[in-house]
Write a protein that holds these residues in place. Structure first.
Motif, PDB file in Angstrom:
ATOM      1  N   SER A   1       0.822  -1.210   0.000  1.00 25.87           N
ATOM      2  CA  SER A   1       0.000   0.000   0.000  1.00 25.87           C
ATOM      3  C   SER A   1       0.854   1.257   0.000  1.00 25.87           C
ATOM      4  O   SER A   1       2.066   1.224   0.205  1.00 25.87           O
ATOM      5  CB  SER A   1      -0.925   0.007   1.221  1.00 25.87           C
ATOM      6  OG  SER A   1      -0.166   0.170   2.404  1.00 25.87           O
ATOM      7  N   GLY A   2       0.186   2.374  -0.230  1.00 25.47           N
ATOM      8  CA  GLY A   2       0.836   3.674  -0.136  1.00 25.47           C
ATOM      9  C   GLY A   2       0.766   4.203   1.284  1.00 25.47           C
ATOM     10  O   GLY A   2       0.609   3.449   2.240  1.00 25.47           O
ATOM     11  N   ASN A   3       0.882   5.508   1.424  1.00 22.52           N
ATOM     12  CA  ASN A   3       0.848   6.160   2.734  1.00 22.52           C
ATOM     13  C   ASN A   3      -0.369   7.080   2.794  1.00 22.52           C
ATOM     14  O   ASN A   3      -0.505   7.953   1.929  1.00 22.52           O
ATOM     15  CB  ASN A   3       2.130   6.976   2.939  1.00 22.52           C
ATOM     16  CG  ASN A   3       2.232   7.593   4.322  1.00 22.52           C
ATOM     17  OD1 ASN A   3       1.635   7.102   5.274  1.00 22.52           O
ATOM     18  ND2 ASN A   3       2.990   8.675   4.430  1.00 22.52           N
ATOM     19  N   PRO A   4      -1.278   6.910   3.765  1.00 21.77           N
ATOM     20  CA  PRO A   4      -1.253   6.006   4.922  1.00 21.77           C
ATOM     21  C   PRO A   4      -1.335   4.535   4.498  1.00 21.77           C
ATOM     22  O   PRO A   4      -2.030   4.201   3.547  1.00 21.77           O
ATOM     23  CB  PRO A   4      -2.491   6.404   5.728  1.00 21.77           C
ATOM     24  CG  PRO A   4      -2.882   7.752   5.234  1.00 21.77           C
ATOM     25  CD  PRO A   4      -2.463   7.795   3.798  1.00 21.77           C
ATOM     26  N   GLY A   5      -0.629   3.704   5.260  1.00 20.92           N
ATOM     27  CA  GLY A   5      -0.447   2.322   4.859  1.00 20.92           C
ATOM     28  C   GLY A   5      -1.506   1.357   5.325  1.00 20.92           C
ATOM     29  O   GLY A   5      -1.187   0.227   5.713  1.00 20.92           O
ATOM     30  N   LEU A   6      -2.773   1.752   5.292  1.00 24.53           N
ATOM     31  CA  LEU A   6      -3.863   0.855   5.679  1.00 24.53           C
ATOM     32  C   LEU A   6      -4.331   0.082   4.451  1.00 24.53           C
ATOM     33  O   LEU A   6      -4.782   0.671   3.462  1.00 24.53           O
ATOM     34  CB  LEU A   6      -5.035   1.634   6.279  1.00 24.53           C
ATOM     35  CG  LEU A   6      -4.852   2.168   7.706  1.00 24.53           C
ATOM     36  CD1 LEU A   6      -3.995   3.427   7.709  1.00 24.53           C
ATOM     37  CD2 LEU A   6      -6.195   2.452   8.359  1.00 24.53           C
TER      38      LEU A   6
ATOM     39  N   TYR B   1       8.609   4.176  15.748  1.00 29.13           N
ATOM     40  CA  TYR B   1       7.971   4.430  14.462  1.00 29.13           C
ATOM     41  C   TYR B   1       8.855   3.885  13.344  1.00 29.13           C
ATOM     42  O   TYR B   1      10.059   3.705  13.512  1.00 29.13           O
ATOM     43  CB  TYR B   1       7.717   5.924  14.282  1.00 29.13           C
ATOM     44  CG  TYR B   1       6.612   6.429  15.178  1.00 29.13           C
ATOM     45  CD1 TYR B   1       5.281   6.220  14.851  1.00 29.13           C
ATOM     46  CD2 TYR B   1       6.906   7.087  16.368  1.00 29.13           C
ATOM     47  CE1 TYR B   1       4.261   6.663  15.677  1.00 29.13           C
ATOM     48  CE2 TYR B   1       5.891   7.532  17.203  1.00 29.13           C
ATOM     49  CZ  TYR B   1       4.578   7.316  16.853  1.00 29.13           C
ATOM     50  OH  TYR B   1       3.578   7.745  17.679  1.00 29.13           O
ATOM     51  N   HIS B   2       8.249   3.648  12.192  1.00 30.27           N
ATOM     52  CA  HIS B   2       8.933   2.953  11.106  1.00 30.27           C
ATOM     53  C   HIS B   2       9.161   3.887   9.924  1.00 30.27           C
ATOM     54  O   HIS B   2       8.205   4.461   9.392  1.00 30.27           O
ATOM     55  CB  HIS B   2       8.108   1.748  10.651  1.00 30.27           C
ATOM     56  CG  HIS B   2       7.785   0.786  11.759  1.00 30.27           C
ATOM     57  ND1 HIS B   2       8.635  -0.231  12.140  1.00 30.27           N
ATOM     58  CD2 HIS B   2       6.707   0.705  12.581  1.00 30.27           C
ATOM     59  CE1 HIS B   2       8.095  -0.903  13.144  1.00 30.27           C
ATOM     60  NE2 HIS B   2       6.929  -0.355  13.427  1.00 30.27           N
ATOM     61  N   ASN B   3      10.420   4.008   9.508  1.00 23.93           N
ATOM     62  CA  ASN B   3      10.720   4.784   8.309  1.00 23.93           C
ATOM     63  C   ASN B   3      10.619   3.879   7.080  1.00 23.93           C
ATOM     64  O   ASN B   3      10.224   2.714   7.177  1.00 23.93           O
ATOM     65  CB  ASN B   3      12.097   5.444   8.422  1.00 23.93           C
ATOM     66  CG  ASN B   3      13.209   4.421   8.642  1.00 23.93           C
ATOM     67  OD1 ASN B   3      13.071   3.241   8.318  1.00 23.93           O
ATOM     68  ND2 ASN B   3      14.321   4.881   9.192  1.00 23.93           N
ATOM     69  N   VAL B   4      10.988   4.409   5.923  1.00 21.93           N
ATOM     70  CA  VAL B   4      10.831   3.645   4.686  1.00 21.93           C
ATOM     71  C   VAL B   4      11.704   2.394   4.697  1.00 21.93           C
ATOM     72  O   VAL B   4      11.282   1.322   4.245  1.00 21.93           O
ATOM     73  CB  VAL B   4      11.152   4.535   3.464  1.00 21.93           C
ATOM     74  CG1 VAL B   4      11.115   3.708   2.180  1.00 21.93           C
ATOM     75  CG2 VAL B   4      10.154   5.683   3.362  1.00 21.93           C
TER      76      VAL B   4
ATOM     77  N   TYR C   1       5.770  10.162   9.761  1.00 21.07           N
ATOM     78  CA  TYR C   1       7.137   9.664   9.913  1.00 21.07           C
ATOM     79  C   TYR C   1       7.646   8.993   8.645  1.00 21.07           C
ATOM     80  O   TYR C   1       8.825   9.085   8.310  1.00 21.07           O
ATOM     81  CB  TYR C   1       7.206   8.682  11.080  1.00 21.07           C
ATOM     82  CG  TYR C   1       8.623   8.314  11.463  1.00 21.07           C
ATOM     83  CD1 TYR C   1       9.443   9.234  12.099  1.00 21.07           C
ATOM     84  CD2 TYR C   1       9.142   7.060  11.178  1.00 21.07           C
ATOM     85  CE1 TYR C   1      10.739   8.912  12.448  1.00 21.07           C
ATOM     86  CE2 TYR C   1      10.441   6.726  11.521  1.00 21.07           C
ATOM     87  CZ  TYR C   1      11.235   7.657  12.161  1.00 21.07           C
ATOM     88  OH  TYR C   1      12.521   7.346  12.492  1.00 21.07           O
ATOM     89  N   VAL C   2       6.764   8.309   7.919  1.00 22.12           N
ATOM     90  CA  VAL C   2       7.178   7.682   6.663  1.00 22.12           C
ATOM     91  C   VAL C   2       7.648   8.744   5.674  1.00 22.12           C
ATOM     92  O   VAL C   2       8.610   8.546   4.928  1.00 22.12           O
ATOM     93  CB  VAL C   2       6.018   6.862   6.061  1.00 22.12           C
ATOM     94  CG1 VAL C   2       6.345   6.425   4.641  1.00 22.12           C
ATOM     95  CG2 VAL C   2       5.729   5.644   6.920  1.00 22.12           C
ATOM     96  N   THR C   3       6.976   9.906   5.682  1.00 25.68           N
ATOM     97  CA  THR C   3       7.305  10.963   4.737  1.00 25.68           C
ATOM     98  C   THR C   3       8.433  11.854   5.229  1.00 25.68           C
ATOM     99  O   THR C   3       9.337  12.213   4.477  1.00 25.68           O
ATOM    100  CB  THR C   3       6.058  11.832   4.471  1.00 25.68           C
ATOM    101  OG1 THR C   3       4.968  10.984   4.110  1.00 25.68           O
ATOM    102  CG2 THR C   3       6.319  12.810   3.344  1.00 25.68           C
ATOM    103  N   PHE C   4       8.391  12.209   6.513  1.00 26.55           N
ATOM    104  CA  PHE C   4       9.390  13.114   7.089  1.00 26.55           C
ATOM    105  C   PHE C   4       9.949  12.499   8.365  1.00 26.55           C
ATOM    106  O   PHE C   4       9.611  12.931   9.472  1.00 26.55           O
ATOM    107  CB  PHE C   4       8.769  14.484   7.400  1.00 26.55           C
ATOM    108  CG  PHE C   4       8.228  15.190   6.191  1.00 26.55           C
ATOM    109  CD1 PHE C   4       9.050  15.975   5.404  1.00 26.55           C
ATOM    110  CD2 PHE C   4       6.900  15.057   5.839  1.00 26.55           C
ATOM    111  CE1 PHE C   4       8.556  16.621   4.283  1.00 26.55           C
ATOM    112  CE2 PHE C   4       6.397  15.707   4.724  1.00 26.55           C
ATOM    113  CZ  PHE C   4       7.225  16.487   3.944  1.00 26.55           C
TER     114      PHE C   4
END
Length: 278
Positions: A40-45, A101-104, A260-263
């Motif tokens: 999935s993309g972000n948000p990752g639901l 939290y989880h980064n890319v 957090y995934v984005t920044f």
């Protein structure tokens, strides 16, 4: 946690199988299923994509059925369609509890582990799994396209390393990738990204503030009012998208995880659950 191989639709996971084809001859075992793994993309639901999965399942079932009725001598495949929410976006209780939290990069490793576990679980249930290696098609949307390309690249590197060192290689092949609406590679340099980056520099704890605001909003507003607000903000989307967005806003970590995934640097000094925020 081992992935469930029973077809299911949950807030965090989707798994569907097309009907298995009949062998062309009684002595011919069916080939291993083709696994379509979605990122999935972000948000990752993953639940944002359930209408798409329904459409995809119907199309693949039609393809499998038409192939089975064809007189051509070719393999007739069963398809496994699977997707799981990205790490940190699960809305159901997780065990053990997350610690960060989880980064890319974390998401790439998470998907690799999920994919390896899922393929291994499917092969152990196939009586003819030793006949042919499982084949995987990876699909990704938005930031999921970048994750998908990295998973494919690292999978090839693992195979090359295994062959070069005469060790056991990975027990499946990635035969294709489908990239849907690829993400901006450097989203922080985009016009919207620059605005948000400036805002984050002016308000260092913006992610925490936004997540607290979302928590207050979802706590104070009754469900019907929250749904009405989401529908207004999203320009009257399908009800399934409204349900998923409400679940995302109500989750303990979703809003901050999405930022957090984005920044990732904007959240690095902030602990997962500050003592004054539960």
């Amino acid at each position: 946690m081992a992935p469930s191989l029973q077809p299911h639709v949950t807030p965090d996971s989707f798994f569907h199988t097309t009907s298995p084809p009949r062998p062309t001859l009684p002595t011919n075992p069916p080939p291993a299923p083709i696994i379509v793994y979605f990122i999935s993309g972000n948000p990752g639901l993953i639940s944002y994509y359930y209408p798409f999965f329904t459409f995809l399942s119907d199309k693949l079932q039609s393809l499998s059925s038409s192939s089975s009725s064809s007189e051509e001598k070719k393999d007739h495949h069963q398809f496994y369609i699977h997707g799981h929410s990205l790490a940190g976006f699960e809305v159901q209780p997780q065990s053990p509890l997350p610690t960060h939290y989880h980064n890319v990069e974390d998401q790439i490793q998470f998907i690799q582990q999920r994919l390896d576990s899922f393929v291994q679980a499917t092969t152990t249930t196939q009586p003819y799994s030793t006949v042919r290696r499982p084949r995987v098609i990876i699909m990704g949307h938005s930031v999921g396209t970048y994750i998908a390309m990295e998973v494919i690249r690292r999978h090839r590197e693992r195979q090359s390393f295994a062959h070069a060192n005469t060790t056991s290689t990975t027990d499946f092949d990635i035969i294709g990738g489908v990239m849907l609406f690829p993400t901006v590679m450097d989203i922080a340099s985009s016009p919207s990204g620059k605005k948000l980056t400036t805002l984050l520099s002016l308000i260092p704890h913006l992610a925490l503030i936004v997540s607290i605001f979302a928590r207050i909003l979802t706590t104070l507003l009754p469900d019907f009012a929250l749904r009405a607000l989401v529908k207004l903000f999203m320009a009257d989307p399908p009800s399934q998208a409204v349900d998923t967005t409400c679940a995302f806003l109500k989750s303990k970590r979703g809003v901050r995880q999405a930022l957090y995934v984005t920044f990732p640097l904007s959240l690095s000094p902030i602990p997962l659950f500050p003592s004054n925020y539960r």
